[in-house]
Motif scaffolding. Structure first.
Motif, PDB file in Angstrom:
ATOM      1  N   THR A 146      93.198  61.495  -9.451  1.00  0.00           N
ATOM      2  CA  THR A 146      94.602  60.428 -10.014  1.00  0.00           C
ATOM      3  C   THR A 146      94.866  60.162  -8.815  1.00  0.00           C
ATOM      4  N   ASP A 147      95.542  60.026  -7.904  1.00  0.00           N
ATOM      5  CA  ASP A 147      95.395  59.107  -6.461  1.00  0.00           C
ATOM      6  C   ASP A 147      97.396  59.665  -6.763  1.00  0.00           C
ATOM      7  N   PRO A 148      98.020  60.590  -5.702  1.00  0.00           N
ATOM      8  CA  PRO A 148      99.451  60.866  -5.991  1.00  0.00           C
ATOM      9  C   PRO A 148     100.253  60.694  -5.209  1.00  0.00           C
ATOM     10  N   VAL A 149     100.822  59.292  -5.362  1.00  0.00           N
ATOM     11  CA  VAL A 149     101.382  58.447  -4.874  1.00  0.00           C
ATOM     12  C   VAL A 149     103.435  59.084  -4.223  1.00  0.00           C
ATOM     13  N   VAL A 150     104.052  59.015  -3.328  1.00  0.00           N
ATOM     14  CA  VAL A 150     105.115  59.718  -2.893  1.00  0.00           C
ATOM     15  C   VAL A 150     106.105  58.105  -3.626  1.00  0.00           C
ATOM     16  N   ILE A 151     107.343  58.621  -3.969  1.00  0.00           N
ATOM     17  CA  ILE A 151     108.486  57.526  -3.590  1.00  0.00           C
ATOM     18  C   ILE A 151     109.442  58.118  -3.468  1.00  0.00           C
ATOM     19  N   VAL A 152     110.417  57.109  -2.872  1.00  0.00           N
ATOM     20  CA  VAL A 152     111.726  58.053  -2.518  1.00  0.00           C
ATOM     21  C   VAL A 152     112.936  57.304  -1.954  1.00  0.00           C
ATOM     22  N   ARG A 153     114.022  57.724  -3.355  1.00  0.00           N
ATOM     23  CA  ARG A 153     115.432  56.815  -3.148  1.00  0.00           C
ATOM     24  C   ARG A 153     116.151  57.738  -1.379  1.00  0.00           C
ATOM     25  N   GLY A 160     125.219  54.110   0.915  1.00  0.00           N
ATOM     26  CA  GLY A 160     124.447  53.294   0.940  1.00  0.00           C
ATOM     27  C   GLY A 160     122.720  53.987   0.483  1.00  0.00           C
ATOM     28  N   LEU A 161     122.072  52.524   0.838  1.00  0.00           N
ATOM     29  CA  LEU A 161     120.473  52.687   0.020  1.00  0.00           C
ATOM     30  C   LEU A 161     119.675  52.652   0.699  1.00  0.00           C
ATOM     31  N   LEU A 162     118.851  53.036   1.463  1.00  0.00           N
ATOM     32  CA  LEU A 162     117.675  52.131   2.160  1.00  0.00           C
ATOM     33  C   LEU A 162     116.213  51.890   1.574  1.00  0.00           C
ATOM     34  N   LEU A 163     116.300  50.092   1.442  1.00  0.00           N
ATOM     35  CA  LEU A 163     114.675  49.820   0.967  1.00  0.00           C
ATOM     36  C   LEU A 163     114.530  49.067   2.266  1.00  0.00           C
ATOM     37  N   GLU A 171     110.522  36.825  -0.210  1.00  0.00           N
ATOM     38  CA  GLU A 171     111.326  37.141   1.348  1.00  0.00           C
ATOM     39  C   GLU A 171     112.787  37.560   0.414  1.00  0.00           C
ATOM     40  N   GLY A 172     112.470  38.180  -0.084  1.00  0.00           N
ATOM     41  CA  GLY A 172     114.054  39.361  -0.678  1.00  0.00           C
ATOM     42  C   GLY A 172     114.157  39.876  -1.476  1.00  0.00           C
ATOM     43  N   ARG A 173     112.308  40.188  -1.677  1.00  0.00           N
ATOM     44  CA  ARG A 173     112.251  41.532  -2.504  1.00  0.00           C
ATOM     45  C   ARG A 173     111.778  42.965  -1.452  1.00  0.00           C
ATOM     46  N   PHE A 174     113.210  43.705  -2.333  1.00  0.00           N
ATOM     47  CA  PHE A 174     112.722  44.979  -1.681  1.00  0.00           C
ATOM     48  C   PHE A 174     112.509  46.100  -2.041  1.00  0.00           C
ATOM     49  N   SER A 175     112.119  47.044  -2.251  1.00  0.00           N
ATOM     50  CA  SER A 175     112.112  48.288  -2.916  1.00  0.00           C
ATOM     51  C   SER A 175     112.462  49.933  -2.010  1.00  0.00           C
ATOM     52  N   LEU A 176     111.834  50.347  -2.785  1.00  0.00           N
ATOM     53  CA  LEU A 176     111.686  52.180  -2.311  1.00  0.00           C
ATOM     54  C   LEU A 176     111.156  52.364  -1.933  1.00  0.00           C
ATOM     55  N   LEU A 177     110.422  52.944  -0.136  1.00  0.00           N
ATOM     56  CA  LEU A 177     109.436  53.638   0.483  1.00  0.00           C
ATOM     57  C   LEU A 177     108.960  54.292  -0.630  1.00  0.00           C
ATOM     58  N   ALA A 178     107.649  54.088   0.339  1.00  0.00           N
ATOM     59  CA  ALA A 178     106.453  54.944  -1.134  1.00  0.00           C
ATOM     60  C   ALA A 178     105.016  55.098  -0.017  1.00  0.00           C
ATOM     61  N   GLY A 179     104.163  56.184  -0.410  1.00  0.00           N
ATOM     62  CA  GLY A 179     103.072  56.033   0.404  1.00  0.00           C
ATOM     63  C   GLY A 179     102.124  57.215   0.133  1.00  0.00           C
ATOM     64  N   LEU A 240     105.351  47.590   6.497  1.00  0.00           N
ATOM     65  CA  LEU A 240     106.577  46.870   6.058  1.00  0.00           C
ATOM     66  C   LEU A 240     107.050  46.416   7.398  1.00  0.00           C
ATOM     67  N   ALA A 241     107.709  44.367   6.683  1.00  0.00           N
ATOM     68  CA  ALA A 241     108.395  43.640   7.358  1.00  0.00           C
ATOM     69  C   ALA A 241     109.516  43.824   7.932  1.00  0.00           C
ATOM     70  N   GLU A 242     110.236  44.432   6.894  1.00  0.00           N
ATOM     71  CA  GLU A 242     111.884  44.894   6.986  1.00  0.00           C
ATOM     72  C   GLU A 242     112.121  46.137   6.005  1.00  0.00           C
ATOM     73  N   VAL A 243     113.290  46.490   6.834  1.00  0.00           N
ATOM     74  CA  VAL A 243     113.634  47.898   6.369  1.00  0.00           C
ATOM     75  C   VAL A 243     115.060  48.089   6.988  1.00  0.00           C
ATOM     76  N   ARG A 244     116.098  48.415   5.645  1.00  0.00           N
ATOM     77  CA  ARG A 244     117.455  48.377   5.972  1.00  0.00           C
ATOM     78  C   ARG A 244     118.463  49.232   4.957  1.00  0.00           C
ATOM     79  N   TRP A 245     119.869  49.513   5.132  1.00  0.00           N
ATOM     80  CA  TRP A 245     120.602  50.020   4.243  1.00  0.00           C
ATOM     81  C   TRP A 245     121.439  48.584   3.575  1.00  0.00           C
ATOM     82  N   PHE A 246     120.954  49.127   2.204  1.00  0.00           N
ATOM     83  CA  PHE A 246     122.066  47.819   1.939  1.00  0.00           C
ATOM     84  C   PHE A 246     123.763  48.941   0.517  1.00  0.00           C
ATOM     85  N   ASP A 247     123.923  47.423   0.586  1.00  0.00           N
ATOM     86  CA  ASP A 247     125.812  48.789  -0.038  1.00  0.00           C
ATOM     87  C   ASP A 247     125.810  48.557  -0.965  1.00  0.00           C
TER      88      ASP A 247
END
Ligand SMILES: [Zn+2]
Length: 281
Positions: A146-153, A160-163, A171-179, A240-247
């Protein structure tokens, strides 16, 4: 309930160590197998298509009195069924059956990829109802990974939410950072490292929220929430191609299916973490 979790199953971990017990369950007329084809899990009318288990089927456990197995059928999909990828199955199946599909898919994928001993290269043999492989040449025991991946809000404590958007996403598809968690680090360290690597943002606090089996092929998503000051993010690696705060208002519109921002699908823990943040208000 978290999709891909909650299979109502007794995994019979002690009993399955006895090969004769497993073979009795296989021969039980009530025994059924979840079928995995090369194209995905086999469904029929919105449910798993269950068949008699074959000689190679691995044991998932007992559902009441019914022994449940998982069988790889290659390209041989029964006429009355159709194959679906696990993402598609997650939207078609009741949650409990999606969990069985995830369990079956991960376990069978491990067998296909671990036929040879990682220690000496000899061919390995299944044991323990398919929950272990043993090397007859060097005696090494191999267990499903089982490979553990952290995903973080990551939020700024306000609206503000970082995506981030992966380079291969539209284009336009964003999600939480993970690795992936790396050797020698705690989950919390992995969260801080991933966010710093991917966005340059330093986290103030990190807290565990929930987890989700992620059978692509055998990850475990570990969901966290984190607080950070409103720092200017920048993509720090090639992922990541883009990372920014969303309101919050932008994310609320996206959750309703409006606006240019596209969020992760409802069955993902990413979406659950985002929806919980929206509901906190
Ligand atoms: Zn070996």
């Amino acid at each position: 309930m978290i999709v891909f979790s909650g299979a109502a199953l007794d995994r019979a971990a002690a009993l399955r160590r006895r090969p004769e017990w497993v073979e009795e369950r296989r021969a039980d007329p009530r025994a059924r197998a979840v079928l995995m084809s090369d194209e995905g899990v086999v469904l029929e009318d919105g449910h798993l298509l269950l068949e008699r288990p074959g000689a190679e089927a691995v044991l998932l456990g007992l559902s009441g009195e019914t022994p449940l197995f998982a069988d790889h059928v290659g390209g041989a999909v029964p006429d009355r069924g159709h194959a679906a990828g696990l993402r598609e199955a997650a939207t078609e199946l009741p949650a409990e059956e999606a969990a069985l599909a995830a369990y079956a898919g991960s376990l069978l994928a491990w067998h296909r990829r671990h036929r040879f001993c990682a220690n000496c290269g000899a061919q390995t043999e299944p044991r323990d109802g398919g929950h272990e492989r043993v090397c007859p040449a060097c005696g090494a025991h191999h267990f499903p990974r089982t490979d553990p991946v952290v995903i973080v809000r990551v939020t700024d404590g306000g609206d503000g939410l970082l995506l981030g958007r992966q380079a291969r996403w539209p284009e336009g598809r964003f999600s939480l950072l993970a690795g992936f968690v790396e050797p020698g680090e705690t989950l919390e360290e992995a969260v801080r490292r991933e966010v710093l690597e991917e966005s340059g943002v330093r986290l103030d606090s990190v807290a565990y929220v929930a987890s989700q089996p992620w059978p692509f092929p055998s990850s475990l998503m570990l969901g966290f929430s984190a607080l950070a000051g409103r720092q200017d993010p920048r993509p720090g690696d090639d992922e990541l191609a883009e990372v920014r705060w969303f309101d919050r208002a932008e994310v609320e519109r996206a959750a309703r299916g409006e606006g240019p921002l596209l969020l992760a699908p409802p069955y993902s823990i990413a979406r659950r973490l985002i929806d919980e943040w929206l509901a906190e208000r």
